[in-house]
Design an enzyme around this catalytic site. Structure first.
Site, PDB file in Angstrom:
ATOM      1  N   ASP A  55       0.865  -1.185   0.000  1.00 39.33           N
ATOM      2  CA  ASP A  55       0.000   0.000   0.000  1.00 39.33           C
ATOM      3  C   ASP A  55       0.901   1.234   0.000  1.00 39.33           C
ATOM      4  O   ASP A  55       1.508   1.566   1.025  1.00 39.33           O
ATOM      5  CB  ASP A  55      -0.895  -0.016   1.245  1.00 39.33           C
ATOM      6  CG  ASP A  55      -1.801   1.212   1.316  1.00 39.33           C
ATOM      7  OD1 ASP A  55      -1.639   2.122   0.463  1.00 39.33           O
ATOM      8  OD2 ASP A  55      -2.664   1.265   2.206  1.00 39.33           O
ATOM      9  N   LEU A  67       0.725   5.626 -11.057  1.00 38.33           N
ATOM     10  CA  LEU A  67      -0.556   5.255 -11.679  1.00 38.33           C
ATOM     11  C   LEU A  67      -1.518   4.604 -10.691  1.00 38.33           C
ATOM     12  O   LEU A  67      -2.592   4.152 -11.087  1.00 38.33           O
ATOM     13  CB  LEU A  67      -0.310   4.291 -12.859  1.00 38.33           C
ATOM     14  CG  LEU A  67      -0.177   4.926 -14.248  1.00 38.33           C
ATOM     15  CD1 LEU A  67       1.050   5.808 -14.348  1.00 38.33           C
ATOM     16  CD2 LEU A  67      -0.105   3.861 -15.322  1.00 38.33           C
ATOM     17  N   ALA A 110      -0.139  10.219 -13.218  1.00 39.56           N
ATOM     18  CA  ALA A 110      -1.325   9.956 -14.043  1.00 39.56           C
ATOM     19  C   ALA A 110      -2.485  10.770 -13.494  1.00 39.56           C
ATOM     20  O   ALA A 110      -3.179  10.342 -12.572  1.00 39.56           O
ATOM     21  CB  ALA A 110      -1.667   8.468 -14.017  1.00 39.56           C
ATOM     22  N   TYR A 160     -12.021  12.053  -5.774  1.00 35.33           N
ATOM     23  CA  TYR A 160     -11.130  11.752  -6.911  1.00 35.33           C
ATOM     24  C   TYR A 160     -10.617  13.046  -7.542  1.00 35.33           C
ATOM     25  O   TYR A 160      -9.411  13.266  -7.651  1.00 35.33           O
ATOM     26  CB  TYR A 160     -11.895  10.909  -7.924  1.00 35.33           C
ATOM     27  CG  TYR A 160     -11.093  10.424  -9.104  1.00 35.33           C
ATOM     28  CD1 TYR A 160     -10.097   9.451  -8.954  1.00 35.33           C
ATOM     29  CD2 TYR A 160     -11.345  10.903 -10.392  1.00 35.33           C
ATOM     30  CE1 TYR A 160      -9.371   8.985 -10.053  1.00 35.33           C
ATOM     31  CE2 TYR A 160     -10.635  10.436 -11.489  1.00 35.33           C
ATOM     32  CZ  TYR A 160      -9.653   9.484 -11.321  1.00 35.33           C
ATOM     33  OH  TYR A 160      -8.940   9.013 -12.411  1.00 35.33           O
TER      34      TYR A 160
END
Ligand code: NAD
Ligand code: UDP
Length: 326
Positions: free
Chosen positions: A71, A90, A131, A162
């Site tokens: 993680d 990413l 990304a 997000y």
């Protein structure tokens, strides 16, 4: 005018080590395989929150691949004494369903996770690529979206975990670039689809393909007039690769500019797959962007990038992949 000479793409990456954060995911595993095919050593990190062990099994077929279950939001493995040349950041869940079910994990990986990777890039002198996403433009007021547009994001909406954490990741990336001289790149990825997507990730292409394959109702959210521009995954990998080997640290849009309304996309999929499915209409999720299409002028002015896979061919390849999962 396009000037392909501004980006010189390497023919081989033998002797280079590339770290891919999120290697078990859809886009990252495709990118990792691309670099393994170019001869690089690839280290993959993933905690499998949305990734798949079968993607890692494919990569393990290469001698140059090494995987660590990890993680990255907490910390990173001990890489002391090791050379790392390129880092691809990413790791992040990316489906709007994830924005509701695992929002904190998304915010943590895009903030702490990105910073951990930037620290590693600083320590190793590695080139770093973040990304990012077309979601940084929110529900855009200009169309198509150019990189200079600063966006229209609801900071307290359901997509905010997000959108805002990706905006933070961009800010953090530029801060490490300006303050510490880290060699950074940022890509803003527009809707991408293809093999290795999770069939049940809730995004529009897997939903519509699976519904069409099974002759089930197609679930259009809203009236279907909202637009998206869909990029096949290998074209996206080529765009990311181009940006990584450019000399420009400011953000680049990456994707395919062919734009469809969601209703047109549904009809195209029914037609392409020869399905008997019918269109059905459902409530539109909140803050759903009404239009989305990348302006690719910046990318195409420094390279000869152009998407190669048609929507039809990409859909067929994706459907074939979903069939193998049954
Ligand atoms: P994906 O969910 O298939 O891949 C992301 C991977 O990151 C998964 O394997 C997941 O397990 C891993 N991950 C998440 N949190 C982690 C953590 N804390 N530690 C280690 N691994 C972790 O998603 P994808 O669609 O392939 O997206 C890949 C990247 O591209 C993401 O950063 C996403 O935001 C970005 N992006 C994708 C799209 C798209 O259309 N697919 C669009 C815009 C941006
Ligand atoms: N959508 C839809 N039906 C579905 C899934 C998605 O109409 O079954 C719509 C969604 O509301 C959005 C578009 O398709 O307008 C793209 O959704 P997706 O979740 O793939 O990604 P987004 O671009 O919203 O991040």
């Amino acid at each position: 005018m396009s000037n392909p000479l501004q980006v010189k793409l390497p023919e081989s990456l033998k002797g280079k080590t590339i770290l891919v954060a999120g290697a078990a995911g859809f886009v990252p595993s495709t990118l990792a395989q691309f670099y393994l095919d170019l001869g690089a050593q690839v280290i993959g990190l993933d905690n499998f929150i949305t990734g798949s062990r079968s993607n890692i099994e494919i990569l393990k077929g290469y001698e140059g691949f090494e995987f660590m279950e990890w993680d990255i939001s907490k910390n990173l493995p001990d890489f002391s004494g090791r050379t790392i040349d390129f880092i691809f950041s990413l790791a992040s869940p990316a489906s709007p369903i994830d924005f509701k079910t695992i929002p904190l994990e998304i915010m943590q990986v895009n903030s702490m996770g990105t910073q951990n990777l930037l620290e590693l890039a600083k320590e190793k002198g590695a080139r770093f690529l973040e990304a990012s996403t077309s979601e940084v433009y929110g529900d855009p007021e200009i169309h198509p979206q150019v990189e200079s547009y600063v966006g229209h994001v609801n900071p307290i909406g359901e997509r905010a975990p997000y959108d805002e954490s990706k905006r933070y990741a961009e800010a953090m990336t530029m801060m490490y670039n300006r303050r510490y001289g880290v060699d950074t790149r940022i890509v803003r990825i527009f809707n991408t689809y293809g093999p290795r997507m999770r069939p049940d990730d809730g995004r529009v292409i897997p939903n519509f393909i699976n519904q069409a394959m099974n002759n089930e109702d197609i679930t259009i959210y809203g009236d279907g007039s909202q637009t998206r521009s869909f990029c096949y995954v290998t074209d996206l990998v080529q765009a990311i690769h181009t940006v990584m080997f450019s000399e420009d640290s400011t953000p680049f849009n990456c994707g395919n500019p062919d734009e469809y309304t969601i209703k047109e996309a549904a009809e195209f999929i029914i037609d392409t797959l020869g399905s008997k499915s019918k269109l059905t209409y459902h409530p539109l999720p909140s803050d759903d962007p009404k239009k989305r299409r990348p302006d690719l002028t910046k990318l195409t002015s420094i390279s000869d990038y152009s998407p190669q896979v048609s929507f039809k061919d990409g859909l067929i390849k994706t459907m074939e992949y979903f069939k193998t999962l049954k």
